[in-house]
Design a protein around this motif. Structure first.
Motif, PDB file in Angstrom:
ATOM      1  N   SER A  56       0.930  -1.214   0.121  1.00  0.00           N
ATOM      2  CA  SER A  56       0.037   0.259  -0.077  1.00  0.00           C
ATOM      3  C   SER A  56       0.911   0.969   0.044  1.00  0.00           C
ATOM      4  O   SER A  56       2.266   1.221   0.360  1.00  0.00           O
ATOM      5  CB  SER A  56      -0.879  -0.079   1.321  1.00  0.00           C
ATOM      6  N   LEU A  57       0.380   2.408  -0.511  1.00  0.00           N
ATOM      7  CA  LEU A  57       1.182   3.624  -0.455  1.00  0.00           C
ATOM      8  C   LEU A  57       1.030   4.270   0.962  1.00  0.00           C
ATOM      9  O   LEU A  57       0.175   4.354   1.549  1.00  0.00           O
ATOM     10  CB  LEU A  57       0.581   4.507  -1.407  1.00  0.00           C
ATOM     11  N   THR A  58       2.225   4.765   1.231  1.00  0.00           N
ATOM     12  CA  THR A  58       2.419   5.421   2.191  1.00  0.00           C
ATOM     13  C   THR A  58       2.015   6.997   1.781  1.00  0.00           C
ATOM     14  O   THR A  58       1.654   7.297   0.582  1.00  0.00           O
ATOM     15  CB  THR A  58       4.153   6.150   2.602  1.00  0.00           C
ATOM     16  N   GLU A  59       1.997   7.943   2.674  1.00  0.00           N
ATOM     17  CA  GLU A  59       1.500   9.399   2.280  1.00  0.00           C
ATOM     18  C   GLU A  59       2.460  10.133   1.268  1.00  0.00           C
ATOM     19  O   GLU A  59       2.014  10.410   0.339  1.00  0.00           O
ATOM     20  CB  GLU A  59       1.304  10.381   3.467  1.00  0.00           C
ATOM     21  N   ALA A  60       3.543   9.639   1.550  1.00  0.00           N
ATOM     22  CA  ALA A  60       4.762  10.104   0.539  1.00  0.00           C
ATOM     23  C   ALA A  60       4.491   9.619  -0.723  1.00  0.00           C
ATOM     24  O   ALA A  60       4.611  10.116  -1.973  1.00  0.00           O
ATOM     25  CB  ALA A  60       5.981  10.183   0.968  1.00  0.00           C
ATOM     26  N   GLY A  61       4.191   8.204  -0.794  1.00  0.00           N
ATOM     27  CA  GLY A  61       4.017   7.604  -2.079  1.00  0.00           C
ATOM     28  C   GLY A  61       2.812   8.200  -2.962  1.00  0.00           C
ATOM     29  O   GLY A  61       2.894   8.039  -4.111  1.00  0.00           O
ATOM     30  N   ALA A  62       1.784   8.422  -2.090  1.00  0.00           N
ATOM     31  CA  ALA A  62       0.535   8.900  -2.837  1.00  0.00           C
ATOM     32  C   ALA A  62       0.918  10.507  -3.556  1.00  0.00           C
ATOM     33  O   ALA A  62       0.323  10.415  -4.526  1.00  0.00           O
ATOM     34  CB  ALA A  62      -0.597   9.056  -1.730  1.00  0.00           C
ATOM     35  N   VAL A  63       1.669  10.985  -2.841  1.00  0.00           N
ATOM     36  CA  VAL A  63       2.228  12.350  -3.453  1.00  0.00           C
ATOM     37  C   VAL A  63       2.561  12.042  -4.796  1.00  0.00           C
ATOM     38  O   VAL A  63       2.787  12.725  -5.621  1.00  0.00           O
ATOM     39  CB  VAL A  63       2.885  13.187  -2.405  1.00  0.00           C
ATOM     40  N   LEU A  64       4.002  11.184  -4.559  1.00  0.00           N
ATOM     41  CA  LEU A  64       4.724  10.799  -5.566  1.00  0.00           C
ATOM     42  C   LEU A  64       3.974  10.326  -6.919  1.00  0.00           C
ATOM     43  O   LEU A  64       4.170  10.662  -8.096  1.00  0.00           O
ATOM     44  CB  LEU A  64       5.902   9.872  -5.381  1.00  0.00           C
ATOM     45  N   LEU A  65       3.065   9.448  -6.517  1.00  0.00           N
ATOM     46  CA  LEU A  65       2.180   9.027  -7.476  1.00  0.00           C
ATOM     47  C   LEU A  65       1.231   9.972  -8.371  1.00  0.00           C
ATOM     48  O   LEU A  65       1.550   9.970  -9.470  1.00  0.00           O
ATOM     49  CB  LEU A  65       1.093   8.051  -6.985  1.00  0.00           C
ATOM     50  N   ARG A  66       0.677  11.040  -7.648  1.00  0.00           N
ATOM     51  CA  ARG A  66       0.194  12.093  -8.280  1.00  0.00           C
ATOM     52  C   ARG A  66       1.148  12.758  -9.229  1.00  0.00           C
ATOM     53  O   ARG A  66       0.990  13.162 -10.306  1.00  0.00           O
ATOM     54  CB  ARG A  66      -0.385  12.965  -7.308  1.00  0.00           C
ATOM     55  N   GLU A  67       2.313  13.274  -8.657  1.00  0.00           N
ATOM     56  CA  GLU A  67       3.369  13.967  -9.453  1.00  0.00           C
ATOM     57  C   GLU A  67       4.104  13.233 -10.456  1.00  0.00           C
ATOM     58  O   GLU A  67       4.302  13.812 -11.590  1.00  0.00           O
ATOM     59  CB  GLU A  67       4.583  14.376  -8.298  1.00  0.00           C
ATOM     60  N   ALA A  68       4.390  11.846 -10.244  1.00  0.00           N
ATOM     61  CA  ALA A  68       4.832  11.141 -11.383  1.00  0.00           C
ATOM     62  C   ALA A  68       3.954  11.063 -12.634  1.00  0.00           C
ATOM     63  O   ALA A  68       4.550  11.236 -13.703  1.00  0.00           O
ATOM     64  CB  ALA A  68       5.150   9.665 -10.802  1.00  0.00           C
ATOM     65  N   ARG A  69       2.715  10.709 -12.482  1.00  0.00           N
ATOM     66  CA  ARG A  69       1.680  10.744 -13.504  1.00  0.00           C
ATOM     67  C   ARG A  69       1.742  12.027 -14.292  1.00  0.00           C
ATOM     68  O   ARG A  69       1.818  12.123 -15.605  1.00  0.00           O
ATOM     69  CB  ARG A  69       0.366  10.520 -12.794  1.00  0.00           C
ATOM     70  N   VAL A  70       1.931  13.116 -13.707  1.00  0.00           N
ATOM     71  CA  VAL A  70       1.978  14.566 -14.313  1.00  0.00           C
ATOM     72  C   VAL A  70       3.206  14.509 -15.049  1.00  0.00           C
ATOM     73  O   VAL A  70       3.175  15.105 -16.207  1.00  0.00           O
ATOM     74  CB  VAL A  70       1.826  15.637 -13.137  1.00  0.00           C
ATOM     75  N   ALA A  71       4.536  14.207 -14.439  1.00  0.00           N
ATOM     76  CA  ALA A  71       5.617  14.261 -15.211  1.00  0.00           C
ATOM     77  C   ALA A  71       5.840  13.213 -16.391  1.00  0.00           C
ATOM     78  O   ALA A  71       6.177  13.856 -17.438  1.00  0.00           O
ATOM     79  CB  ALA A  71       6.784  13.930 -14.123  1.00  0.00           C
ATOM     80  N   LEU A  72       5.229  12.002 -16.241  1.00  0.00           N
ATOM     81  CA  LEU A  72       5.207  11.459 -17.331  1.00  0.00           C
ATOM     82  C   LEU A  72       4.338  11.689 -18.575  1.00  0.00           C
ATOM     83  O   LEU A  72       4.689  11.603 -19.754  1.00  0.00           O
ATOM     84  CB  LEU A  72       4.895   9.862 -16.951  1.00  0.00           C
ATOM     85  N   ASP A  73       3.194  12.191 -18.214  1.00  0.00           N
ATOM     86  CA  ASP A  73       2.215  12.796 -19.073  1.00  0.00           C
ATOM     87  C   ASP A  73       2.909  13.787 -19.827  1.00  0.00           C
ATOM     88  O   ASP A  73       2.631  14.183 -20.931  1.00  0.00           O
ATOM     89  CB  ASP A  73       1.047  13.203 -18.552  1.00  0.00           C
ATOM     90  N   ALA A  74       3.685  14.591 -19.288  1.00  0.00           N
ATOM     91  CA  ALA A  74       4.308  15.923 -19.874  1.00  0.00           C
ATOM     92  C   ALA A  74       5.301  15.331 -20.834  1.00  0.00           C
ATOM     93  O   ALA A  74       5.609  15.979 -21.843  1.00  0.00           O
ATOM     94  CB  ALA A  74       4.925  16.906 -18.709  1.00  0.00           C
ATOM     95  N   VAL A  75       6.093  14.505 -20.372  1.00  0.00           N
ATOM     96  CA  VAL A  75       7.323  13.995 -21.371  1.00  0.00           C
ATOM     97  C   VAL A  75       6.533  13.275 -22.473  1.00  0.00           C
ATOM     98  O   VAL A  75       6.883  13.771 -23.707  1.00  0.00           O
ATOM     99  CB  VAL A  75       8.106  12.772 -20.747  1.00  0.00           C
ATOM    100  N   GLU A  76       5.661  12.397 -22.529  1.00  0.00           N
ATOM    101  CA  GLU A  76       4.994  11.722 -23.353  1.00  0.00           C
ATOM    102  C   GLU A  76       4.079  12.731 -24.533  1.00  0.00           C
ATOM    103  O   GLU A  76       4.243  12.762 -25.659  1.00  0.00           O
ATOM    104  CB  GLU A  76       3.991  10.748 -23.249  1.00  0.00           C
ATOM    105  N   ALA A  77       3.804  13.992 -23.823  1.00  0.00           N
ATOM    106  CA  ALA A  77       2.969  14.825 -24.651  1.00  0.00           C
ATOM    107  C   ALA A  77       4.065  15.563 -25.366  1.00  0.00           C
ATOM    108  O   ALA A  77       3.738  15.909 -26.619  1.00  0.00           O
ATOM    109  CB  ALA A  77       2.241  15.651 -23.871  1.00  0.00           C
TER     110      ALA A  77
END
Length: 279
Positions: A56-77
């Motif tokens: 399961s995700l820690t609180e820090a893991g939940a933050v990184l999941l949100r930020e990582a999705r944004v970052a990966l989307d930006a690179v692919e875009a």
């Protein structure tokens, strides 16, 4: 952090299982586990709670999941928009939910085509929620979104049209003769639940309602008496004799917006937005 590490972490965070994540990534589990451990050491925080059967995700893991999705989307875009800009037949790609804002879309396309210097517009008709993803990941240059169903955070937008919501019920339902119903009544009917739409990662939220993917499926379930639904009033022409509608005055209104990436410098996008706001 490297994009490879972020992709590894997102897979684990969405699957919440190292084995499934490894299969999804096409790699063995041990190197995936070591990569996540290295990422945690470098960040200096635990990202996952590891159990014997799942994680399961820690609180820090939940933050990184949100930020990582944004970052990966930006690179692919960035990759997709760069390739499309170099295409000799480069035009505009507009994403919109199938069946939504049909009259507005037709008027927009006709009015923009009459503008001097207008380029070809490819229309991507998609399921609920997909147009936002297509815009963010670079598959589309511009999109028609609907608040509050779609999230516009981080995008530039112009409001185009606001309308009320109506409740769609099976024909002959006892509420069909009422002048209106309230949101409290709609959400308090376990015998005729609201549908569940897929969220990020294709996961459905918990709840009693049926899982639906598109309006065709939804309207058939309503006709069968298995669900009800709140929809924008503009969808009324798509209903059949098997349906009836009731106004819901206290339901949040639906606003159709035209949205585009905030860093866009496309003159074609700017011209399309100007045409939309003028309409």
């Amino acid at each position: 952090m490297e994009t490879r590490e972020l992709r590894y972490f997102v897979a684990v965070a969405e699957e919440l299982h190292f084995g499934r994540a490894a299969r999804r990534l096409g790699m063995a589990q041990p190197p995936l586990s070591r990569a996540i451990q290295r990422l945690e050491r470098r960040l200096g925080v635990p990202l996952l709670h590891r159990g014997t059967r799942a994680v399961s995700l820690t609180e820090a893991g939940a933050v990184l999941l949100r930020e990582a999705r944004v970052a990966l989307d930006a690179v692919e875009a960035a990759e997709r928009r760069t390739r499309r800009a170099a295409s000799p037949s480069h035009g505009l790609v507009l994403a919109t939910k199938a069946g939504a804002a049909g009259d507005l879309l037709a008027k927009l396309l006709d009015a923009y085509a009459a503008e001097p210097g207008a380029v070809a517009v490819e229309v991507l008709l998609c399921g609920p929620g997909e147009q936002e993803r297509l815009l963010r990941d670079g598959h589309a240059d511009v999109a028609l979104l609907q608040r509050p169903f779609d999230t516009t955070a981080g995008l530039d937008t112009e409001d185009l049209h606001t309308e009320p919501q109506i409740l769609v019920l099976p024909a002959g339902h006892p509420w069909s003769g009422r002048p209106h119903v309230t949101m409290a009544e709609v959400t308090g009917r376990p015998d005729l639940p609201l549908p569940r739409w897929p969220g990020p990662g294709g996961r459905y939220p918990d709840g009693p309602g049926p899982r639906v993917r598109d309006h065709t499926q939804l309207f058939q379930l309503i006709a069968l008496g298995r669900a009800c639904a709140l929809v924008p009033e503009s969808l009324r022409p798509q209903l059949r004799e098997a349906h009836t509608t009731v106004p819901v005055p206290d339901a949040p209104p639906v606003t159709t917006v035209i949205a585009w990436p905030p860093h866009s410098r496309s003159r074609a996008v700017a011209a399309l937005v100007r045409t939309a706001t003028r309409l």
